[in-house]
Structure formats: C-alpha cells, structure tokens
Design an enzyme around this catalytic site. Structure first.
Site, PDB file in Angstrom:
ATOM      1  N   ASP A  70       0.522  -0.969  -0.354  1.00 10.31           N
ATOM      2  CA  ASP A  70       0.058   0.197  -0.550  1.00 10.31           C
ATOM      3  C   ASP A  70       1.116   1.200  -0.371  1.00 10.31           C
ATOM      4  O   ASP A  70       1.976   1.416   0.270  1.00 10.31           O
ATOM      5  CB  ASP A  70      -1.377   0.323   1.356  1.00 10.31           C
ATOM      6  CG  ASP A  70      -0.551  -0.607   2.976  1.00 10.31           C
ATOM      7  OD1 ASP A  70       0.534  -0.658   2.439  1.00 10.31           O
ATOM      8  OD2 ASP A  70      -1.281  -0.715   3.165  1.00 10.31           O
ATOM      9  N   ASN A 138      -9.112  -0.585  13.018  1.00 16.99           N
ATOM     10  CA  ASN A 138     -10.515  -0.391  12.267  1.00 16.99           C
ATOM     11  C   ASN A 138     -10.709  -2.065  10.772  1.00 16.99           C
ATOM     12  O   ASN A 138     -11.617  -1.932  10.812  1.00 16.99           O
ATOM     13  CB  ASN A 138     -10.477   0.885  11.507  1.00 16.99           C
ATOM     14  CG  ASN A 138      -9.620   1.036   9.778  1.00 16.99           C
ATOM     15  OD1 ASN A 138      -8.811  -0.692   9.637  1.00 16.99           O
ATOM     16  ND2 ASN A 138     -10.464   1.641   9.054  1.00 16.99           N
ATOM     17  N   HIS A 140      -8.876  -2.755   8.988  1.00 12.44           N
ATOM     18  CA  HIS A 140      -8.177  -3.159   7.325  1.00 12.44           C
ATOM     19  C   HIS A 140      -7.158  -4.062   7.427  1.00 12.44           C
ATOM     20  O   HIS A 140      -6.182  -4.253   8.105  1.00 12.44           O
ATOM     21  CB  HIS A 140      -7.761  -1.705   7.088  1.00 12.44           C
ATOM     22  CG  HIS A 140      -7.041  -0.991   7.394  1.00 12.44           C
ATOM     23  ND1 HIS A 140      -6.378   0.131   7.337  1.00 12.44           N
ATOM     24  CD2 HIS A 140      -5.470  -1.679   8.691  1.00 12.44           C
ATOM     25  CE1 HIS A 140      -5.169   0.626   8.434  1.00 12.44           C
ATOM     26  NE2 HIS A 140      -5.132  -0.420   8.889  1.00 12.44           N
ATOM     27  N   GLU A 145     -10.005  -0.676   3.187  1.00 18.92           N
ATOM     28  CA  GLU A 145     -10.735   0.208   4.830  1.00 18.92           C
ATOM     29  C   GLU A 145     -12.234  -0.367   4.827  1.00 18.92           C
ATOM     30  O   GLU A 145     -12.742  -0.588   3.836  1.00 18.92           O
ATOM     31  CB  GLU A 145     -11.007   1.357   4.260  1.00 18.92           C
ATOM     32  CG  GLU A 145      -9.358   2.452   4.625  1.00 18.92           C
ATOM     33  CD  GLU A 145      -8.885   2.449   5.874  1.00 18.92           C
ATOM     34  OE1 GLU A 145      -8.032   1.656   6.422  1.00 18.92           O
ATOM     35  OE2 GLU A 145      -8.011   2.941   5.937  1.00 18.92           O
TER      36      GLU A 145
HETATM   37  P1  PGA Z   1       0.770  -0.984  13.264  1.00 26.12           P
HETATM   38  O1  PGA Z   1      -0.265  -0.711  11.682  1.00 26.12           O
HETATM   39  O2  PGA Z   1       1.520  -2.357  12.465  1.00 26.12           O
HETATM   40  O3  PGA Z   1       1.705   0.297  12.800  1.00 26.12           O
HETATM   41  O4  PGA Z   1      -0.279  -1.294  13.957  1.00 26.12           O
HETATM   42  C1  PGA Z   1      -0.987  -1.942  11.302  1.00 26.12           C
HETATM   43  C2  PGA Z   1      -1.927  -1.300  10.542  1.00 26.12           C
HETATM   44  O5  PGA Z   1      -2.358  -0.755  10.291  1.00 26.12           O
HETATM   45  O6  PGA Z   1      -2.385  -2.088   8.923  1.00 26.12           O
END
Ligand code: PGA
Length: 244
Positions: A70, A138, A140, A145
């Site tokens: 992403d 959330n 994702h 999303e």
């Molecule tokens: P993080 O992000 O590893 O920094 O918690 C995870 C994500 O948003 O997919």
C-alpha cells in the site's frame, strides 16, 4: 480453505521470531518467491530478525521478489511519509533485495486504470506466495478500509478517520497523514498461497477478536482471512489476545 493457525506469544521479541520462522520457511523453499511485506510498526522487529538471520547465512533472499502492499497518494517521490521509503528502510535494504525485484504500486496519472493493469500483470506472473500483513484498529488489511469486499481489486481509496488517527503516530499529527491511498485489493491478498498476519498490543484486542471470532464480512476486512485460499498463520501477542 482452512482455519487460520493461531499462535499466541508473550511479547514483541517472540512475535518477531515466530513470524521470521514463517517467512524463512517460505523464502528457503526451492525456487523464487513473491512476498508482500506490510509496513507499519508491528512487523519491524520481525524484519530485523530476518536481517540478522540473513547476516548469519540462515536465509538467502536472492530469490525473493517484493510487491508493495500500500502507499499514500498525493506525496512527492521523496516525501518522508512515503510508505515505499519505509519499506526500503525496513525490508529492502536490510534484506538486500535488488531494485529489479521490487514492484511498486502505481501512484501517478490514472491510478485506478494502472491498478487494473497491475492486477492483471500480478496474476499473470502467478500471484503472491506470502503476504505479510498487519491489522488496523478498524480491521483493515493494507489499506482495504471497511467496508471492503473479499473480491475487491487493487485500487485507490479514501482513508477512514480511524486510520488517519492511528497513522498520526507515525508522522506527528493527524494533519500530517495523507487522506488518500492505493492498496492491493483483498482479492489478491486472499489468493496468496500463504498469509502471515501479525498483531501486537492491547489496542488491537477488540479488533483481533472481532476478526477471528466475529462474523465474517466487509465491515471487518481482516475477518476474510478465515476464507483465504491458502494457509493462514496469525501471530498475536498476549496483550492483543487477552486485552491486558
Ligand atoms: P501497525 O499498523 O503495525 O503500525 O499497528 C497496522 C496497520 O494499520 O495495518
């Protein structure tokens, strides 16, 4: 399709080692492999562990090709917030992945049209062997999303307020977080021959339980790992699993 294999570990160091075991198993299998490595904080320790194993000669990354998961949209190429730069610092450089083995997501021009071509080309070269994923608060995966369909393609997307709030810790404040992004679609991720989902910290407790134990559906995109085509390993630290 099989139930995800759940591994609950005590802490971040253990998560890094168990995750690295999965990656090493795929990378050390005969033949070239295509790997999608998430950015974010959760897998950083695992990438460092893999780099240490490589330095000791325990894994050989010469056959590894990387596909970007992403990226934010609307940034200059050398912007400090570019996720490609994050991936470069934590994955490509430490694991000595050559430039010609790295496929970037499109970010310029008609990005959605370029994403359709991107998906076709990725399918044509055989898809993904290993998707290393983190979990958003959330639900994702990548920047898929909620709501995101299991069949969603690689595409542009507006980031949700939850993600913007969560990503503020990377860049200073919510105002520093871009609002649009491009992400590999769930269809491509769920087709991977292997998925490694890493989850750490009490802030992920509610969502990891929803993803693995609640209803499967678009409101929690990560819940679709329970319907993934390949084998799925979820490594969760005790803080995330127990919520302490
Ligand atoms: P993080 O992000 O590893 O920094 O918690 C995870 C994500 O948003 O997919």
């Amino acid at each position: 399709m099989a139930e995800p294999h759940l591994v609950v570990v005590d802490d971040a160091a253990w998560l890094a080692r168990v995750g690295a075991d999965v990656v090493a198993e795929v990378v050390n299998a005969n033949g070239p492999v295509t790997v999608v490595p998430a950015t974010g904080e959760t897998p950083v320790g695992m990438y460092a562990e893999l780099a240490a194993r490589r330095a000791r000669g325990e894994i050989d990354t010469r056959g590894v090709s990387i596909v970007q998961l992403d990226e934010y949209l609307g940034l200059e190429r050398d912007d400090r917030r570019a996720l490609f730069g994050w991936m470069d610092r934590t994955v490509l450089e430490p694991l000595a992945i050559a430039d010609e083995r790295v496929t970037k997501l499109p970010t310029e021009g008609d990005v959605d049209a370029a994403c359709a071509v991107f998906d076709r080309e990725l399918d044509a070269r055989g898809g993904i062997d290993l998707a290393i994923l983190g979990l958003g608060t959330n639900g994702h995966l990548g920047f898929n999303e909620p709501p995101s369909a299991a069949g969603s393609s690689t595409r542009t997307i507006d980031l949700t307020p939850d993600t913007i709030a969560a990503n503020a810790r990377y860049w200073g404040s919510e105002g520093d977080v871009p609002t649009r992004a491009v992400t590999l679609g769930l269809r491509t991720l769920l087709d991977a021959r292997r998925i490694l989902l890493l989850v750490g910290g009490a802030s992920k407790h509610a969502i990891v339980r929803r993803a693995l134990e609640g209803p499967v559906g678009e409101d929690v995109p990560a819940s679709f790992v329970r319907q993934a085509r390949g084998s799925v390993t979820v490594v969760v630290d005790r803080a995330a699993w127990e919520g302490e």
